[in-house]
Design a protein around this motif. Structure first.
Motif, short mmCIF file in Angstrom:
data_model
loop_
_atom_site.label_atom_id
_atom_site.label_comp_id
_atom_site.label_asym_id
_atom_site.label_seq_id
_atom_site.Cartn_x
_atom_site.Cartn_y
_atom_site.Cartn_z
N TYR A 161 -73.24 -73.96 -15.63
CA TYR A 161 -74.11 -75.03 -15.14
C TYR A 161 -73.42 -75.83 -14.04
O TYR A 161 -74.02 -76.12 -12.99
CB TYR A 161 -74.48 -75.94 -16.32
N GLU A 196 -80.06 -74.06 -26.30
CA GLU A 196 -80.36 -75.27 -25.54
C GLU A 196 -79.63 -75.27 -24.20
O GLU A 196 -80.20 -75.65 -23.16
CB GLU A 196 -79.98 -76.51 -26.35
N MET A 199 -81.26 -72.62 -21.86
CA MET A 199 -82.51 -73.11 -21.27
C MET A 199 -82.24 -74.18 -20.21
O MET A 199 -82.92 -74.22 -19.18
CB MET A 199 -83.42 -73.66 -22.36
N ARG A 200 -81.26 -75.03 -20.46
CA ARG A 200 -80.88 -76.02 -19.44
C ARG A 200 -80.48 -75.33 -18.15
O ARG A 200 -80.90 -75.73 -17.05
CB ARG A 200 -79.71 -76.85 -19.97
N LEU A 202 -81.31 -72.23 -17.16
CA LEU A 202 -82.48 -71.58 -16.57
C LEU A 202 -83.37 -72.60 -15.86
O LEU A 202 -83.91 -72.31 -14.78
CB LEU A 202 -83.27 -70.85 -17.65
N GLU A 203 -83.53 -73.75 -16.43
CA GLU A 203 -84.37 -74.77 -15.80
C GLU A 203 -83.76 -75.25 -14.48
O GLU A 203 -84.48 -75.52 -13.51
CB GLU A 203 -84.60 -75.93 -16.76
N LYS A 206 -84.44 -72.51 -11.95
CA LYS A 206 -85.83 -72.63 -11.51
C LYS A 206 -85.99 -73.78 -10.52
O LYS A 206 -86.64 -73.64 -9.47
CB LYS A 206 -86.74 -72.83 -12.72
N LYS A 207 -85.42 -74.92 -10.85
CA LYS A 207 -85.54 -76.11 -9.97
C LYS A 207 -84.98 -75.82 -8.58
O LYS A 207 -85.56 -76.23 -7.57
CB LYS A 207 -84.80 -77.28 -10.61
N LEU A 239 -90.65 -69.09 -17.05
CA LEU A 239 -90.37 -70.14 -16.09
C LEU A 239 -90.71 -69.72 -14.65
O LEU A 239 -90.68 -70.55 -13.74
CB LEU A 239 -88.88 -70.52 -16.15
#
Length: 284
Positions: A161, A196, A199-200, A202-203, A206-207, A239
């Motif tokens: 991340y 969790e 997914m953080r 992946l989001e 995507k952003k 997503l």
């Protein structure tokens, strides 16, 4: 039904510029052409940030960080020549694959400023500066430093991340490679505390509108699914994240071998096979 063309968003490691690969870079490019690839991303590894992060095969032949930096410059120059030489037969994107260690972010930015690659694959091969994917022994050492395998996963996804935030790479490489030596990865990935974090990440992907590398290298080693594992692939599909195959080839023998398997898996997961090219993003 339109048959997708073979492509690779993460590939082209060659024995010419990588100690654990084989064949010349030109032989690899010619193989992509012979197998009908309309485009390919060539993504050799970046040099290490210091001698501390040399791999055993590099130490064995007397290389150091400075020599590898010079070899990397030779790689970029050679790849640019091949890009021009074979422009009528294939579109080559000249890129490189990152490391994530102490000093690596600054070095990535330096390499971008110096060499102006077409794109970057953001990868993590170390957790807290300990390599984890080169051997089971290294993996167990890294896990022990994190208090166990669950802790290793958690730290890996946190560092991934941080890397994505810092570099915004066009492509995120083999997102779940942390499972490489874990026979229980299917159950571990979906543990709430780990899922969790996935997914953080992946989001964020995507952003930032990045591409996910659907990395086929595990299939060449006998695994039954690529990186991304099925639940991650399905989540990426929900997503609307672009997912593109990467053969992560380390020689001509692994080019295109599992492409049809990749297409089948992606279609079963409902993920688009209208491949997005790794261009158009602005480096930080």
């Amino acid at each position: 039904m339109i048959v997708p063309t073979p492509v690779s968003v993460h590939g082209g490691h060659s024995g010419q510029f990588c100690g654990h690969a084989s064949d010349t870079l030109e032989a690899i490019v010619r193989t992509y052409i012979r197998k009908g690839y309309p485009w390919v991303g060539i993504t050799e590894h970046m040099p290490p940030a210091s001698d501390r992060f040399l791999y055993p095969e590099e130490r064995a032949v007397g290389l150091d960080a400075r020599a590898l930096k010079e070899r990397f410059a030779d790689y970029i120059g050679t790849c640019r020549l091949l890009q021009k030489r074979y422009a009528d037969a294939i579109r080559i994107f000249v890129g490189f694959e990152t490391e994530t260690t102490s000093g690596s972010i600054a070095l990535v930015r330096e390499l971008i400023a110096t060499h102006s690659p077409d794109y970057v694959v953001g990868s993590v091969h170390h957790v807290d500066d300990i390599p984890f994917d080169s051997s089971r022994t290294d993996y167990e050492t890294a896990a022990a430093q994190c208090g166990g395998t669950d802790g290793l996963y958690a730290r890996y996804f946190d560092q991934q991340y941080e890397m994505i935030q810092a570099l915004r790479p066009e492509v995120v490489g083999h997102l779940d490679i942390i499972r490489i030596f874990d026979p229980d990865y299917r159950s571990r990935l979906v543990k709430p505390a780990i899922w969790e974090k996935i997914m953080r990440n992946l989001e964020l992907i995507k952003k930032l509108d990045l591409i996910l590398d659907f990395n086929l290298r595990p299939l060449t080693k006998g695994a039954d699914e690529p990186y991304l594992s099925t639940p991650i692939l399905k989540a990426a599909g929900r997503l609307g994240i672009a997912v593109v195959p990467g053969d992560d080839s380390h020689g001509v023998k692994t080019i295109g071998v599992h492409m049809q398997t990749a297409i089948r898996i992606l279609r079963l997961a409902g993920v688009s096979t209208n491949w997005r090219k790794p261009v158009g993003k602005r480096f930080p």
